[in-house]
Design a protein around this motif. Structure first.
Motif, PDB file in Angstrom:
ATOM      1  N   SER A   1      89.996  63.198  23.589  1.00  0.00           N
ATOM      2  CA  SER A   1      89.655  63.121  22.167  1.00  0.00           C
ATOM      3  C   SER A   1      88.238  63.615  21.875  1.00  0.00           C
ATOM      4  O   SER A   1      87.852  63.686  20.706  1.00  0.00           O
ATOM      5  CB  SER A   1      89.790  61.680  21.681  1.00  0.00           C
ATOM      6  N   PHE A   2      87.490  63.982  22.919  1.00  0.00           N
ATOM      7  CA  PHE A   2      86.096  64.397  22.703  1.00  0.00           C
ATOM      8  C   PHE A   2      85.980  65.677  21.861  1.00  0.00           C
ATOM      9  O   PHE A   2      85.140  65.736  20.950  1.00  0.00           O
ATOM     10  CB  PHE A   2      85.393  64.567  24.048  1.00  0.00           C
ATOM     11  N   PRO A   3      86.783  66.733  22.118  1.00  0.00           N
ATOM     12  CA  PRO A   3      86.669  67.931  21.261  1.00  0.00           C
ATOM     13  C   PRO A   3      86.906  67.641  19.790  1.00  0.00           C
ATOM     14  O   PRO A   3      86.214  68.176  18.915  1.00  0.00           O
ATOM     15  CB  PRO A   3      87.726  68.880  21.844  1.00  0.00           C
ATOM     16  N   LEU A   4      87.905  66.793  19.491  1.00  0.00           N
ATOM     17  CA  LEU A   4      88.164  66.442  18.102  1.00  0.00           C
ATOM     18  C   LEU A   4      86.987  65.686  17.498  1.00  0.00           C
ATOM     19  O   LEU A   4      86.584  65.944  16.362  1.00  0.00           O
ATOM     20  CB  LEU A   4      89.444  65.603  18.016  1.00  0.00           C
ATOM     21  N   TRP A   5      86.438  64.756  18.269  1.00  0.00           N
ATOM     22  CA  TRP A   5      85.267  63.999  17.812  1.00  0.00           C
ATOM     23  C   TRP A   5      84.115  64.951  17.491  1.00  0.00           C
ATOM     24  O   TRP A   5      83.459  64.835  16.450  1.00  0.00           O
ATOM     25  CB  TRP A   5      84.875  63.002  18.898  1.00  0.00           C
TER      26      TRP A   5
END
Length: 411
Positions: A35-39
């Motif tokens: 989920s880091f890229p979306l964050w």
């Protein structure tokens, strides 16, 4: 230069978003880098809107987006995200206020050919470094989830500080630069002192909030101990009754064997063993721990889990009895939950080993190891207790089993 300015702010704010993501993962016990890229994309978009669009009130939009992302992207519960997000927005607001104050003073006092652009690039970098240091100091001790009744102690004062700073500095309006630039030098110094004092207040509140969580955890441990002690007498009576009837049980077994009813004798002996294990009293060296372990391990045996317990506390161990009970209770509860995921034979083993002024507790249990272990409330409580005694927690996930080792050293 304008493009450079925008890219620089995007880079700095992305670094701050990375710090927030790491901080939330650590405090929430989650480890989901998918989920880091979306964050990062969401917070980068918010930065571009704030820098390029010059929209007022973007801070509150940033709060809303961060709450939703933390809840639905990272999967944290409301009680897990409330305290860390409160600290994030409080610390970032204080540093934003200090940065705006410094930049307004520099633009009014320093005359440079570049119009102070180098300072506008340097100050956010310094602010991000201070922000990283602040988050590091906060997460040196696990924060852990809080109950709804505990959150106002941290949430309300921090929210008041954030609103006071943002309103006093006009940070969410288009006139804040001119407003700060018009301030006298002594006014700026006074406001800077208030910001430093507010930062100290936040850390004092954080310390009090942590102590409240510790006291609440110990209260739960006391309740568990008292509940165990209330059943201790019942178990002793059951054991006395079992010993009284032991001769009769042996007589039944002898008759079954003499009559060559071996299958019935084996079945009777197995039931006798289970009943013996369910009421067998423990002797760890702590009456409270005896009551707690007797209740939980007895329940585990009745659930069909093979239990091995070699727990003995050495004389003079300088570990609080409440902390010990909370430690064992959380470890056993986690182990029993893991055993429930196994369809085949299930085992639970507890063992202690005393070395000098230290105690090593090892818990091994069968578990479904196809998924990585996520640190929940129980494991974070264990980590907090270990840190209070200058100890460590080691978790090893093997083939079909999980081993947790806890080292406690006398304070």
């Amino acid at each position: 230069m304008t493009v450079l300015f925008v890219l620089w702010w995007l880079l700095v704010n992305s670094a701050a978003a990375c710090l927030d993501f790491l901080f939330l993962q650590r405090t929430g016990g989650r480890e989901d880098w998918k989920s880091f890229p979306l964050w990062l994309a969401v917070h980068g978009g918010m930065t571009l809107l704030a820098v390029c669009g010059q929209l007022p009130g973007m801070f509150f939009g940033h709060v809303l987006v961060s709450v939703l992302c933390t809840r639905w992207v990272l999967g944290l519960r409301w009680t897990e995200l409330a305290a860390p997000l409160t600290l994030i927005f409080t610390l970032s607001t204080m540093l934003e206020g200090g940065s705006a104050l410094l930049l307004s003073w520099a633009s009014s006092q320093l005359q440079t050919p570049s119009g102070g652009l180098w300072l506008q690039l340097l100050v956010p970098l310094l602010t991000t470094a201070l922000y990283a240091l602040a988050l590091y100091l906060v997460q040196r001790k696990p924060l852990g989830p809080a109950k709804t009744a505990q959150l106002p102690m941290l949430f309300l004062p921090c929210t008041g500080l954030v609103l006071a700073i943002r309103c006093a500095f006009r940070l969410d309006t288009r006139i804040f630069e001119g407003y700060l630039r018009a301030m006298a030098v002594h006014t700026r110094l006074g406001i800077l002192s208030v910001l430093l004092g507010g930062t100290g207040v936040v850390f004092v509140l954080l310390g009090a909030f942590r102590r409240l969580l510790v006291l609440t955890g110990r209260e739960a441990a006391v309740s568990a101990v008292l509940a165990g002690q209330r059943t201790a007498e019942g178990r002793k009576e059951a054991w006395a009754s079992f010993r009284h009837d032991l001769n009769n049980h042996l007589l039944v077994l002898s008759g079954l064997i003499a009559g060559e009813h071996y299958s019935a004798a084996a079945h009777y002996a197995d039931r006798l063993y289970r009943r013996c294990g369910a009421v067998f009293p423990l002797s760890t060296g702590s009456p409270a721990l005896d009551a707690l372990l007797g209740e939980k391990l007895g329940a585990a045996q009745r659930a069909g889990i093979q239990v091995t317990c070699q727990v003995h506390l050495p004389d003079g161990l300088l570990v609080d009895e409440l902390d010990l009970c909370a430690l064992f209770a959380n470890l056993i509860d986690n182990a029993l939950t893991a055993c429930q995921t196994v369809l085949g034979p299930r085992q639970l083993s507890l063992q202690t080993n005393a070395q000098a002024r230290c105690l090593v507790l090892t818990v091994v249990n069968t578990a479904d190891c196809t998924q990585p272990i996520q640190a929940g409330t129980g494991l974070r409580t264990v980590q907090r207790i270990a840190e209070e005694y200058q100890g460590t927690v080691s978790l090893v996930q093997g083939e079909g089993h999980v081993q947790v080792s806890v080292l406690l050293c006398a304070r």
